[in-house]
Design an enzyme around this catalytic site. Structure first.
Site, PDB file in Angstrom:
ATOM      1  N   GLY A 287      11.317   2.303  23.470  1.00  7.39           N
ATOM      2  CA  GLY A 287      12.571   2.581  22.779  1.00  7.39           C
ATOM      3  C   GLY A 287      13.482   1.388  22.646  1.00  7.39           C
ATOM      4  O   GLY A 287      14.545   1.474  22.030  1.00  7.39           O
ATOM      5  N   GLY A 288      13.089   0.238  23.219  1.00  8.91           N
ATOM      6  CA  GLY A 288      13.928  -0.951  23.153  1.00  8.91           C
ATOM      7  C   GLY A 288      13.800  -1.685  21.836  1.00  8.91           C
ATOM      8  O   GLY A 288      13.065  -1.275  20.927  1.00  8.91           O
ATOM      9  N   LYS A 410      13.716 -18.070  28.637  1.00  4.11           N
ATOM     10  CA  LYS A 410      14.560 -18.225  29.825  1.00  4.11           C
ATOM     11  C   LYS A 410      13.744 -18.291  31.115  1.00  4.11           C
ATOM     12  O   LYS A 410      14.286 -18.551  32.186  1.00  4.11           O
ATOM     13  CB  LYS A 410      15.567 -17.086  29.885  1.00  4.11           C
ATOM     14  N   LEU A 450      17.059 -12.240  17.242  1.00  5.78           N
ATOM     15  CA  LEU A 450      18.220 -11.874  16.434  1.00  5.78           C
ATOM     16  C   LEU A 450      18.153 -10.405  16.041  1.00  5.78           C
ATOM     17  O   LEU A 450      17.124  -9.913  15.604  1.00  5.78           O
ATOM     18  CB  LEU A 450      18.270 -12.726  15.174  1.00  5.78           C
ATOM     19  N   GLY A 451      19.272  -9.719  16.191  1.00  2.70           N
ATOM     20  CA  GLY A 451      19.322  -8.323  15.787  1.00  2.70           C
ATOM     21  C   GLY A 451      18.985  -7.360  16.903  1.00  2.70           C
ATOM     22  O   GLY A 451      19.085  -6.148  16.725  1.00  2.70           O
ATOM     23  N   SER A 453      19.468  -5.627  20.791  1.00  6.21           N
ATOM     24  CA  SER A 453      20.655  -5.216  21.538  1.00  6.21           C
ATOM     25  C   SER A 453      21.154  -6.426  22.314  1.00  6.21           C
ATOM     26  O   SER A 453      20.414  -7.068  23.047  1.00  6.21           O
ATOM     27  CB  SER A 453      20.293  -4.077  22.499  1.00  6.21           C
TER      28      SER A 453
END
Length: 645
Positions: A287-288, A410, A450-451, A453
């Site tokens: 759902g992410g 990261k 990008l875009g 959450s």
């Protein structure tokens, strides 16, 4: 008067049209004789009057049968003029036939003159009304310029003319030969003359309507449009129009790809399809942001079944509903199963994989927001590192063929817990890849999405719409960027290429300076930056300082010797790894520290592991820092000591 006419009922308007046509046909009949006989005082005989009256009556019947009175004048199309031509031609033939049958004197050239005049009057009145109504309706429309002069631009202009918000005032083209030409009565200007043309036509919005195959440098185009201080927006792509997901006049803000300013990565569809077609696939974190896009793309490769594994009930419901809709509309016939569960529950993961016979796992479940994970150290390590371990062990236990981890840039020399926990997850999979050969483990590392959450683009857009300020943490902060579909395509591509234990990274081009991205968005939304030199500007850019664990620069590789792959834009990193025994020992120590709620010890263990973790501050866990058991920092050890220790 015009407004009163427009407010009449359809019956009243049709009655007026019939009366108007009868009058103009009568005049055309008289004028045809007067012109032929060169007698402006000519009056018809009773027989000629009878022929004229019957001709007009029959003509009106023809017009009715042809549907001329059903057409709405303000939306009159080219087809209506064909209908008028047929009706007028029939009227002229009727005149000839009646004159012959009734033996009435009608010169042979009169029907021709009559037909020409009748067409001018009948079509002219309708065109005049359409232009008058159109001119009135355009007064309150916002004048816009359409960037482009191809089919997409022309269709957009037609749609905008029929709408009630925008009036196409000009086209802008890169073809110098088209400068000062007209398209559907709308002037065309070369891009070099756009500033002067915008002032001339008082344009208040620019709409991008470029063909997908023009080869135009969109980055350079936006660079030229940015100083104009006019909002720049775009229209849906041709793929969206063909699929019915959007209409040509669905005006929207610039796509993220436009702001990114580089060509997206194209996957090898054949290789990806062969690894997914008729397979059973499971996506964790379905759902992410990344997980949901992975599901959409996997679905279109027609696996036998797609299992959505998600701990958020609402997110799972939303993505399942969307996928079931796509599955039904496109007739994909894929089994879709929505399963609630946490990656921390190894037995649950194993049970799901065994029940559905999973071949491939895409592990997208993770906590990825840097400041939040920095303030919740144990939860971040548990979910990102231990969650990956549990899902991977479940995959090995149930004989899963491929396991793909979605990692992050990261994880390279991390300064924050989020990046360090993802680097630990990579070490876990590298260790498992050496321990066994049944399951192929692959890691895919990429930059900011990008875009998604938490992405800066929607945040900046909301801040600009709210009047500012736009908040940037540091004037020199830079990031690599990619779009959600692009990231998902890379994951699928790498998943099909992996042989076991590889870390794949994308050649993402040049990094983007965040403050430049913010300023570009301000300018392309038709606003100006508010500075000390320009206090009357619209939006201020405010620097808030680096957040806990945040770096100025992100990297994609730890080493400096990446290896190429079969895909020109995908590289394979040569990264340090740990033997499984050492990884297992580290996991036990981290587990014990987590059970003791010792965030300092966790940070120390991560520093000692080959993660490259170099925090730029103290442990920032909110509960840890505010616990009544904490006192001042200790001289050594974990960095903190407890009461009574």
């Amino acid at each position: 008067m015009l407004r009163a006419f427009l407010n009449l009922s359809r019956f009243q308007k049709r009655a007026i049209s019939v009366v108007s046509d009868a009058l103009f046909l009568s005049f055309a009949f008289w004028a045809a004789f007067a012109l032929r006989l060169e007698d402006k005082n000519w009056m018809p005989s009773p027989d000629q009057l009878l022929v004229g009256g019957l001709t007009i009556a029959v003509s009106i019947i023809f017009f009715v049968r042809l549907g001329l009175y059903r057409a709405i004048i303000r939306y009159l199309s080219d087809k209506a003029f064909v209908t008028i031509s047929i009706g007028v031609g029939s009227s002229a033939v009727t005149l000839i036939a009646l004159a012959y049958l009734l033996q009435v004197f009608v010169p042979r050239s009169v029907p021709i003159i009559y037909a020409a005049l009748a067409f001018l009057f009948v079509s002219g009145t309708r065109m005049g009304v359409r232009m008058l109504v159109g001119r009135t309706s355009q007064r309150n429309k916002e004048p816009v310029a359409i960037i482009g002069s191809g089919e997409t631009a022309i269709h957009l202009a037609e749609a905008l003319r029929q709408g009630s918000e925008f009036q196409p005032a000009m086209f802008v083209t890169y073809r110098r030969a088209n400068h000062r030409t007209l398209i559907q009565g709308i002037p065309v200007y070369d891009i070099d003359h756009i500033e002067k043309a915008i002032r001339k036509h008082r344009v208040r919005r620019l709409l991008l309507a470029l063909e997908s195959d023009t080869g135009l440098d969109r980055k350079q185009l936006l660079h030229e449009l940015e100083p104009l201080a006019v909002p720049v927006q775009t229209v849906p792509s041709m793929a969206e129009l063909v699929s019915g997901r959007a209409r040509i006049n669905d005006i929207r803000d610039l796509e993220i790809e436009d702001l990114l300013g580089r060509d997206p990565v194209s996957p090898d569809s054949a290789v990806v399809a062969s690894s997914l077609f008729e397979k059973s696939v499971l996506v964790t974190g379905a759902g992410g942001s990344i997980g949901s896009e992975l599901c959409r793309q996997i679905l279109r490769h027609r696996p036998a079944r797609l299992v959505l594994f998600e701990q958020s009930e609402f997110s799972l419901y939303a993505i399942e509903r969307e996928l079931q809709s796509i599955n039904s509309i496109e007739g994909l016939a894929v089994e879709i199963h929505a399963v609630l569960g946490s990656v921390m529950q190894r037995r649950r993961c194993a049970a799901v994989m065994k029940a559905f016979g999973i071949h491939t796992v895409y592990h997208a479940a993770a906590y990825k927001h840097v400041p939040l994970v920095e303030h919740n150290v144990i939860e971040g390590v548990q979910n990102n590192t231990f969650g990956t371990w549990h899902v991977a062990e479940a995959a090995i236990e149930t004989g899963v063929e491929r396991f793909v981890l979605i990692s992050t840039d990261k994880a390279v020399r991390p300064t924050n817990i989020m990046g360090a926990s993802k680097r630990l997850a990579e070490l876990v999979l590298q260790g498992l890849a050496e321990r066994q050969t049944g399951t192929r483990f692959t890691m895919v590392r990429f930059g900011n999405v990008l875009g998604s959450s938490g992405s800066v683009v929607p945040l900046f857009r909301d801040q600009i719409r709210d009047g500012g300020p736009v908040t940037v943490t540091h004037p020199d902060i830079i990031r690599y960027f990619m779009t959600i579909p692009e990231a998902s395509q890379l994951v699928l591509q790498a998943g099909s290429m992996g042989q076991g234990g590889e870390v794949f990274v994308l050649d993402m081009g040049e990094p983007v300076k965040i403050v430049d991205l913010a300023r570009k968005m301000i300018h392309l939304m038709g606003l100006s930056e508010k500075t000390e030199e320009r206090p009357d500007g619209d939006i201020e850019v405010r620097f808030t300082g680096l957040r806990p664990g945040e770096k100025l620069y992100e990297e994609l590789l730890i080493g400096d010797d990446p290896q190429g792959t079969s895909h020109p834009r995908i590289m394979m990193a040569r990264e340090a790894s740990m033997p499984w025994d050492d990884v297992e020992s580290l996991l036990k120590k981290l587990s014990l520290a987590s059970q003791n709620f010792d965030c300092g010890r966790i940070a120390q263990l991560i520093r000692e592991a080959p993660t490259g973790y170099a925090p730029n501050g103290d442990v920032a866990d909110l509960v840890w820092c505010h616990s009544n058991e904490l006192v001042q920092p200790a001289d050594s050890g974990s960095g903190f000591r407890r009461l009574g220790a």
